[in-house]
Design a protein around this motif. Structure first.
Motif, PDB file in Angstrom:
ATOM      1  N   GLY B 163       0.988  -1.198   0.062  1.00  0.00           N
ATOM      2  CA  GLY B 163      -0.072   0.003  -0.066  1.00  0.00           C
ATOM      3  C   GLY B 163       0.906   1.307   0.241  1.00  0.00           C
ATOM      4  O   GLY B 163       0.623   2.096  -0.872  1.00  0.00           O
ATOM      5  N   ALA B 164       2.066   1.137   0.767  1.00  0.00           N
ATOM      6  CA  ALA B 164       2.770   2.418   0.982  1.00  0.00           C
ATOM      7  C   ALA B 164       3.577   2.578  -0.480  1.00  0.00           C
ATOM      8  O   ALA B 164       3.592   3.868  -0.846  1.00  0.00           O
ATOM      9  CB  ALA B 164       3.692   2.017   1.917  1.00  0.00           C
ATOM     10  N   ALA B 165       3.966   1.551  -1.155  1.00  0.00           N
ATOM     11  CA  ALA B 165       4.637   1.737  -2.588  1.00  0.00           C
ATOM     12  C   ALA B 165       3.710   2.229  -3.306  1.00  0.00           C
ATOM     13  O   ALA B 165       4.088   3.166  -4.102  1.00  0.00           O
ATOM     14  CB  ALA B 165       5.230   0.178  -2.934  1.00  0.00           C
ATOM     15  N   ALA B 166       2.297   1.675  -3.514  1.00  0.00           N
ATOM     16  CA  ALA B 166       1.272   2.299  -4.567  1.00  0.00           C
ATOM     17  C   ALA B 166       1.120   3.898  -4.235  1.00  0.00           C
ATOM     18  O   ALA B 166       1.020   4.550  -5.149  1.00  0.00           O
ATOM     19  CB  ALA B 166       0.309   1.571  -4.442  1.00  0.00           C
ATOM     20  N   THR B 167       0.924   4.162  -2.836  1.00  0.00           N
ATOM     21  CA  THR B 167       0.632   5.486  -2.583  1.00  0.00           C
ATOM     22  C   THR B 167       1.707   6.391  -2.923  1.00  0.00           C
ATOM     23  O   THR B 167       1.618   7.412  -3.726  1.00  0.00           O
ATOM     24  CB  THR B 167       0.373   5.593  -1.041  1.00  0.00           C
ATOM     25  N   LEU B 168       3.159   6.043  -2.637  1.00  0.00           N
ATOM     26  CA  LEU B 168       4.381   6.949  -2.816  1.00  0.00           C
ATOM     27  C   LEU B 168       4.363   7.081  -4.407  1.00  0.00           C
ATOM     28  O   LEU B 168       4.758   8.258  -4.898  1.00  0.00           O
ATOM     29  CB  LEU B 168       5.357   6.325  -2.080  1.00  0.00           C
ATOM     30  N   GLY B 169       4.145   5.976  -5.122  1.00  0.00           N
ATOM     31  CA  GLY B 169       4.343   5.703  -6.556  1.00  0.00           C
ATOM     32  C   GLY B 169       3.294   6.796  -7.152  1.00  0.00           C
ATOM     33  O   GLY B 169       3.774   7.524  -8.060  1.00  0.00           O
ATOM     34  N   ALA B 170       2.092   6.914  -6.735  1.00  0.00           N
ATOM     35  CA  ALA B 170       1.243   7.698  -7.473  1.00  0.00           C
ATOM     36  C   ALA B 170       1.331   9.080  -7.088  1.00  0.00           C
ATOM     37  O   ALA B 170       1.110   9.950  -8.050  1.00  0.00           O
ATOM     38  CB  ALA B 170      -0.309   7.142  -6.557  1.00  0.00           C
ATOM     39  N   LEU B 171       2.062   9.435  -6.014  1.00  0.00           N
ATOM     40  CA  LEU B 171       2.516  10.875  -5.806  1.00  0.00           C
ATOM     41  C   LEU B 171       3.732  11.351  -6.283  1.00  0.00           C
ATOM     42  O   LEU B 171       4.097  12.279  -6.226  1.00  0.00           O
ATOM     43  CB  LEU B 171       2.768  10.939  -4.141  1.00  0.00           C
ATOM     44  N   GLY B 172       4.281  10.215  -7.110  1.00  0.00           N
ATOM     45  CA  GLY B 172       5.477  10.735  -8.044  1.00  0.00           C
ATOM     46  C   GLY B 172       6.889  10.639  -7.475  1.00  0.00           C
ATOM     47  O   GLY B 172       7.657  11.096  -7.752  1.00  0.00           O
ATOM     48  N   VAL B 173       6.805  10.045  -6.095  1.00  0.00           N
ATOM     49  CA  VAL B 173       8.226   9.887  -5.365  1.00  0.00           C
ATOM     50  C   VAL B 173       9.188   9.192  -6.119  1.00  0.00           C
ATOM     51  O   VAL B 173      10.382   9.585  -6.114  1.00  0.00           O
ATOM     52  CB  VAL B 173       8.013   9.151  -4.149  1.00  0.00           C
ATOM     53  N   PHE B 174       8.900   8.285  -6.845  1.00  0.00           N
ATOM     54  CA  PHE B 174       9.801   7.491  -7.798  1.00  0.00           C
ATOM     55  C   PHE B 174      10.127   7.787  -9.173  1.00  0.00           C
ATOM     56  O   PHE B 174      10.929   7.099  -9.667  1.00  0.00           O
ATOM     57  CB  PHE B 174       9.583   5.905  -7.849  1.00  0.00           C
ATOM     58  N   GLY B 175       9.573   8.888  -9.506  1.00  0.00           N
ATOM     59  CA  GLY B 175       9.769   9.587 -10.729  1.00  0.00           C
ATOM     60  C   GLY B 175       8.793   9.010 -11.791  1.00  0.00           C
ATOM     61  O   GLY B 175       8.115   8.167 -11.660  1.00  0.00           O
TER      62      GLY B 175
END
Lengths: 183, 175
Positions: B163-175
């Protein structure tokens, strides 16, 4: 397998309910929930009987918990029991996965959803890597096991060979090697 | 008879009888069949569907139904599910009555001891191929490594890092 004489009969609805619980609760691996439902909540099997059933389901090919639904259903109620356990186990996960699939198909072109899924997929790969390392760790002490694991890894991950041919060669070879070293 | 449904039934029926040591061992061959042989989807899409299935409850082989659904709709989902379950289920039904007789037999213990390292190599192959597919940049490699580390080193529920990975990904943290 027919229900053994003297073995308690479990109502089909109860079998369905027990496996329905496993199906809806089993996030990230159903096995702990199977033990909870079958041993702790319903007392269908003792812990020892459960471990024995699990050993059978792990020895045979196929999804372990699905094999378990077949073995338990047939033990308690024959073929109708199998159908009750299997449908109980799969109905909710199937409906949920199709709903998620529909949602994904609607949203997959959205850049935010694409980024979320790229990250989700990377995290899920990491989970599989952790599982692989946990399974591999106990083999380290036995050089023969390390060699066999290296062969199956190379066949699939490096040479990208089909699984059917790989298993047809490697499984009998591994059995022979283990048999020779244990004689 | 819809040829796609026949292909789904044959692919998953075969994988059902090859799935020793749980579902992850057949992931590379599933990907090979679905992506390379049938060309139903890209490797990236296969990894995304696998990830989606991890976010759903139930046996992890529910990913087969998801792929079947994606390829051939509702009938595809049902055919893939029955394909992965029925052949091994029939085998289980036939063998379970005799289990007590051969459970402690020497040959069974040797077969089990031989299959265990084979499946360990297969699960490692699945992990490496999935990681290669999802490693589309340095941050994603680090994310895979971090998730693996958390799963190995802590008792964190698997849905939390996912869940944390999907959320951070949606926010654009991983580019």
């Amino acid at each position: 397998m027919q229900p053994a004489a003297g073995q308690r009969r479990i109502a089909l609805g109860e079998l369905f309910g027990g496996f329905f619980y496993i199906g809806v609760c089993g996030f990230g691996g159903v096995l702990p929930w199977a033990r909870r439902s079958i041993v702790e909540l319903r007392g269908w099997l003792s812990p020892g009987e459960f471990n024995d059933l699990l050993a059978l389901c792990q020895f045979l090919p196929g999804p372990n918990v699905i094999n378990m639904s077949v073995a338990l259903g047939s033990r308690f109620r024959g073929v109708p029991g199998i159908i009750a356990c299997f449908i109980g186990l799969m109905a909710a996960p199937l409906a949920i996965i199709i709903a998620l699939g529909m949602l994904y198909t609607q949203l997959e072109d959205d850049p935010v959803v694409r980024r979320a899924f790229a990250a989700l997929a990377a995290a899920a790969s990491g989970m599989v890597l952790a599982t692989a390392l946990k399974i591999a760790a106990p083999l380290r002490a036995r050089p023969l096991d390390v060699g066999i694991a290296a062969l199956s890894f190379t066949a699939i991950a490096v040479l990208r060979l089909p699984l059917l041919g790989t298993m047809a060669v490697l499984a009998p070879a591994a059995v022979l090697l283990v048999w020779l070293t244990r004689r | 008879m819809n040829p796609t449904l026949v292909s789904l039934a044959l692919i998953y029926g075969q994988l059902s009888l090859l799935a020793f040591g749980g579902g992850n061992t057949i992931l590379p061959d599933m990907q090979r069949q679905v992506v390379e042989v049938q060309q139903w989807m890209s490797a990236r899409e296969f990894a995304a569907l696998y990830a989606l299935a991890q976010a759903a409850p139930g046996p992890n082989m529910i990913v087969c139904s998801l792929i079947g659904w994606r390829v051939a709709g509702l009938s595809g989902a049902v055919v893939a599910m029955l394909g992965i379950c029925v052949p091994s289920g029939i085998l289980t039904y036939c063998v379970s009555a005799a289990w007590l007789r051969f459970r402690d037999a020497q040959w069974r213990i040797i077969v089990q001891a031989a299959i265990t390292p084979v499946t360990a190599g297969l699960v490692m192959a699945a992990a490496v191929i999935l990681c290669q597919t999802t490693a589309i940049g340095v941050p994603y490699v680090m994310l895979s490594a971090l998730t693996a580390g958390l799963a190995l080193g802590t008792k964190l529920h698997p849905l939390i890092p996912l869940g944390a990975a999907a959320t951070l990904g949606a926010l654009g943290v991983f580019g």
